[in-house]
Design an enzyme around this catalytic site. Structure first.
Site, PDB file in Angstrom:
ATOM      1  CB  SER A 135      13.517  45.551  53.395  1.00 54.62           C
ATOM      2  OG  SER A 135      13.226  46.085  51.603  1.00 54.62           O
ATOM      3  CE  LYS A 187      17.774  34.957  30.037  1.00 54.12           C
ATOM      4  NZ  LYS A 187      15.877  34.675  30.431  1.00 54.12           N
TER       5      LYS A 187
END
Length: 216
Positions: A135, A187
């Protein structure tokens, strides 16, 4: 002295061949000096050095040992890179041993940027992996000029994953309301306490894809 040391260390020649190498090296040095090349730069070219750095973020190393946050490890690595940039020359090489299963996008993006600092300075970089660089760890490794891994090391799996529980239905069943106010439409996309919307899921999926696109 520089010429002789270099030939002795880097050549397997003996006898007349040894003398030939000595004379050629001496001639090359003399030509470089006559051309105005800095003597320090000539020495750096004749005696290249290899520096070794280690970045380890192995969550399985020792459960009893208090594990430092990844960002602290990255900051320490960044300080080491800064030192390399002040000490190493373009003729040197920095070998980085990476051991990491991955982690946060921001932290490992910062780690990859440190290797990029070395490459932009013209310093050759090689990443060595003994066990795992997955990763984010693999993303950082891919920035190097070369990656060397042991036969059974685990490498790859660059990607981004996120997950979040949602208890909105449970709260609604028990007549519990949660009010969320934001300054912008996105948001908050998916929140544990609010109703999941198709628009919110789509926005979060696009954010995940955006992060995943950076390594490629």
């Amino acid at each position: 002295t520089v010429v002789c040391d270099t030939v002795v260390e880097n050549s397997a020649v003996t006898g007349r061949s040894f003398v030939t190498h000595i004379l050629k090296a001496h001639s090359d040095v003399r030509s470089a000096l006559d051309a105005g090349v800095d003597p320090v730069r000539i020495q750096q070219h004749l005696l290249p050095r290899v520096y070794v750095l280690t970045f380890e973020d192995n969550i399985n190393r020792n459960v009893k040992e208090k594990r430092k946050p990844t960002i602290s490890r990255v900051e320490a690595f960044s300080a080491a890179v800064t030192l390399m940039l002040s000490a190493a020359s373009p003729f040197d090489e920095v070998v980085i041993k990476i051991t990491s299963p991955g982690g946060g996008v921001s932290e490992y993006g910062h780690l990859a940027a440190q290797l990029l600092r070395l490459r932009k300075a013209g310093i050759k970089t090689t990443v060595c992996v003994d066990t795992v660089a997955a990763s984010g760890g693999y993303m950082a490794a891919c920035v190097a000029d070369k990656v060397v891994a042991s036969p059974f090391a685990f490498l790859g799996s660059i990607g981004v994953v996120t997950g979040i529980p949602n208890v909105h239905k449970l709260m609604k069943k028990n007549d519990v309301d949660f009010l969320l106010m934001t300054a912008g439409k996105y948001k908050r996309t998916v929140h544990p306490l609010t109703e999941v919307t198709a628009d919110g899921v789509d926005k979060m999926q696009r954010q995940v894809r955006t992060h995943a696109a950076h390594p490629s």
